[in-house]
Design a protein around this motif. Sequence first.
Motif, PDB file in Angstrom:
ATOM      1  N   GLY A   1      15.645  25.754  10.661  1.00  0.00           N
ATOM      2  CA  GLY A   1      16.968  25.431  11.017  1.00  0.00           C
ATOM      3  C   GLY A   1      17.441  24.038  10.660  1.00  0.00           C
ATOM      4  O   GLY A   1      18.341  23.588  11.229  1.00  0.00           O
ATOM      5  N   CYS A   2      17.003  23.564   9.374  1.00  0.00           N
ATOM      6  CA  CYS A   2      17.310  22.006   9.203  1.00  0.00           C
ATOM      7  C   CYS A   2      18.694  22.122   8.691  1.00  0.00           C
ATOM      8  O   CYS A   2      19.267  20.946   8.372  1.00  0.00           O
ATOM      9  CB  CYS A   2      16.281  21.537   8.149  1.00  0.00           C
ATOM     10  N   GLY A   3      19.319  22.702   8.020  1.00  0.00           N
ATOM     11  CA  GLY A   3      20.705  22.944   7.320  1.00  0.00           C
ATOM     12  C   GLY A   3      20.882  22.672   5.982  1.00  0.00           C
ATOM     13  O   GLY A   3      21.933  22.367   5.474  1.00  0.00           O
ATOM     14  N   SER A   4      19.623  22.389   5.346  1.00  0.00           N
ATOM     15  CA  SER A   4      19.443  22.140   4.059  1.00  0.00           C
ATOM     16  C   SER A   4      20.213  23.142   2.884  1.00  0.00           C
ATOM     17  O   SER A   4      20.955  22.815   2.121  1.00  0.00           O
ATOM     18  CB  SER A   4      18.105  21.834   3.356  1.00  0.00           C
ATOM     19  N   CYS A   5      19.942  24.290   3.431  1.00  0.00           N
ATOM     20  CA  CYS A   5      20.599  25.566   2.634  1.00  0.00           C
ATOM     21  C   CYS A   5      22.279  25.553   2.727  1.00  0.00           C
ATOM     22  O   CYS A   5      22.712  25.802   2.011  1.00  0.00           O
ATOM     23  CB  CYS A   5      19.987  26.814   3.052  1.00  0.00           C
TER      24      CYS A   5
ATOM     25  N   ASN B   1      22.058  29.596  16.275  1.00  0.00           N
ATOM     26  CA  ASN B   1      20.793  29.488  17.156  1.00  0.00           C
ATOM     27  C   ASN B   1      19.498  28.788  16.486  1.00  0.00           C
ATOM     28  O   ASN B   1      18.371  29.712  16.803  1.00  0.00           O
ATOM     29  CB  ASN B   1      20.574  30.837  17.982  1.00  0.00           C
ATOM     30  N   GLY B   2      19.598  27.835  15.616  1.00  0.00           N
ATOM     31  CA  GLY B   2      18.550  27.228  14.983  1.00  0.00           C
ATOM     32  C   GLY B   2      18.002  28.024  13.866  1.00  0.00           C
ATOM     33  O   GLY B   2      16.966  27.665  13.436  1.00  0.00           O
ATOM     34  N   LYS B   3      18.608  28.953  13.267  1.00  0.00           N
ATOM     35  CA  LYS B   3      18.015  29.866  12.155  1.00  0.00           C
ATOM     36  C   LYS B   3      19.127  29.832  11.163  1.00  0.00           C
ATOM     37  O   LYS B   3      20.191  30.023  11.669  1.00  0.00           O
ATOM     38  CB  LYS B   3      17.536  30.859  12.671  1.00  0.00           C
ATOM     39  N   ALA B   4      18.912  29.896   9.807  1.00  0.00           N
ATOM     40  CA  ALA B   4      19.843  29.893   8.861  1.00  0.00           C
ATOM     41  C   ALA B   4      20.129  31.646   8.637  1.00  0.00           C
ATOM     42  O   ALA B   4      19.138  32.417   8.686  1.00  0.00           O
ATOM     43  CB  ALA B   4      19.268  29.615   7.538  1.00  0.00           C
ATOM     44  N   TYR B   5      21.208  32.154   8.470  1.00  0.00           N
ATOM     45  CA  TYR B   5      21.700  33.527   7.997  1.00  0.00           C
ATOM     46  C   TYR B   5      22.719  33.436   6.980  1.00  0.00           C
ATOM     47  O   TYR B   5      23.568  32.643   6.854  1.00  0.00           O
ATOM     48  CB  TYR B   5      22.427  34.045   9.403  1.00  0.00           C
TER      49      TYR B   5
END
Length: 66
Positions: free
Chosen positions: A16-20, A33-37
């Motif tokens: 869930g770092c947000g780099s993507c 919720n802390g995960k990338a989608y």
Amino acid sequence: MAKKTNAFVNQCSCVGCGSCEAVCPVGAIKIINGKAYADEKCIACGACVGGCPVQCIEIKEVEFNK
């Protein structure tokens, strides 16, 4: 059957770092919720794959019913 190519995130590995999310040129990735989608706006360019520090994103082609 129709086909679509999209980014898929391994939820078990995502930190869930947000780099993507930051490198996606079309805003198709969101941290929820802390995960990338990746959503339907994904153009399968692969920017997120290269931007992920834990290598949990891949580009896949899927079939679906229209």
